[in-house]
Write a protein that holds these residues in place. Sequence first.
Motif, mmCIF file in Angstrom:
data_model
loop_
_atom_site.group_PDB
_atom_site.id
_atom_site.type_symbol
_atom_site.label_atom_id
_atom_site.label_comp_id
_atom_site.label_asym_id
_atom_site.label_seq_id
_atom_site.Cartn_x
_atom_site.Cartn_y
_atom_site.Cartn_z
ATOM 1 N N MET A 1 -2.390 0.139 -6.731
ATOM 2 C CA MET A 1 -2.848 1.240 -5.879
ATOM 3 C C MET A 1 -4.034 1.953 -6.524
ATOM 4 N N ARG A 2 -3.947 2.223 -7.815
ATOM 5 C CA ARG A 2 -5.057 2.885 -8.530
ATOM 6 C C ARG A 2 -6.319 2.031 -8.462
ATOM 7 N N ASP B 1 0.815 -1.219 0.000
ATOM 8 C CA ASP B 1 0.000 0.000 0.000
ATOM 9 C C ASP B 1 0.848 1.268 0.000
ATOM 10 N N GLY C 1 -2.009 10.517 -10.232
ATOM 11 C CA GLY C 1 -2.592 9.617 -9.242
ATOM 12 C C GLY C 1 -3.661 10.222 -8.372
ATOM 13 N N GLY D 1 -3.311 4.668 -2.174
ATOM 14 C CA GLY D 1 -1.889 4.353 -2.222
ATOM 15 C C GLY D 1 -1.057 5.550 -1.816
ATOM 16 N N ARG D 2 0.145 5.260 -1.362
ATOM 17 C CA ARG D 2 1.086 6.303 -0.978
ATOM 18 C C ARG D 2 2.456 5.965 -1.585
ATOM 19 N N TYR E 1 1.998 0.760 -8.901
ATOM 20 C CA TYR E 1 1.081 1.886 -9.103
ATOM 21 C C TYR E 1 -0.303 1.444 -9.575
ATOM 22 N N VAL F 1 -4.258 8.028 -5.020
ATOM 23 C CA VAL F 1 -2.840 7.733 -4.816
ATOM 24 C C VAL F 1 -2.088 9.054 -4.667
#
Length: 241
Positions: free
Chosen positions: A122-123, A78, A166, A128-129, A119, A171
Motif C-alpha cells: 500500500m505504501r 487495496d 501511513g 491504501g485503506r 502495508y 494509507v
Amino acid sequence: MGRNVLVTGGTRGIGAAISVAMRDAGHTVIANYAGSEEAAQKFREETGLNAIKWDVGSWEDCQRGIAEAETAAGGPIDVLVNNAGITRDGMFHKMTPEQWADVMRVDLDSLFNMSRPLYEGMRGRGWGRIINISSINGQKGQMGQVNYSAAKAGVIGFTKALAQEGAFKGVTVNCVAPGYIGTDMVAAMPEKVLESIVGGIPVNRLGTPEEIGAAVVYLAGEDAGFMTGSVLSINGGQYMA
C-alpha cells in the motif's frame, strides 16, 4: 473506481454485511473465514463472492491466505478490513490463560498478521485503506469480558498509531466501534437480556449489520482520504466517547 478488498471474518454477521456492501459499491471482494464450511458455502451461493479459509491468528497461515486472496482478486489488496473476532467470556477471577490467549490471538494479533504483509505494498503504491472493527466494549469495558475489552481497546490503539505512520504515504487507517448489532449471535440472547440491552440504547433498537457495512464503504472510498486515525462509534448513543 473498484478496488480489491479483503474482509476477515467476512462470511457471517457483520463481516458478511461488510463484504456485500463492498461488493455493491463496485469492489472485488475476497472474504476470509476460519469456522463453518457450511456457512461459508451458503455465503458463496448467496453472494457470488469468493471465500477462502485461513487462521488470522497465525502469521504463517496469513502469508498463505493473503497470497491466495491476491491471486483470486487478480492483483494486490487495496483495502483490508480487519473484522475477524471471537469471544471467550468469563469473570476475570475464573478466566484461564487459554481464554485470554485465544481472544488476544484472533482479535488483536490478527491485525499485525494481516496488516503487516499488505502495508508495504500500500505504501509503495501510494494508496491504501486499513479499516479495523473494534467494539463499544473496547471503549467502555464490559464485565465478564476483560480479555475481549482489552483486545478491542488494543485495536483502537493500533489504529491511531499506524494512522500516523501511513498518512504521508496515502494509507489511511480507521476504526469502527459497533454497539449491539442485530446479528444471529445477539438475537440468540435470552429475551429478557435482550430487552435490557435495547432499553439502554437511546435510539431504542439494535443496530443493523448493514449500517456497519455502509460506514466501512465510506472509509474505503476516495472521499475518505482526509479521514485517518478516527474511531466511528456506531452504537445508537449507548456510549458517547
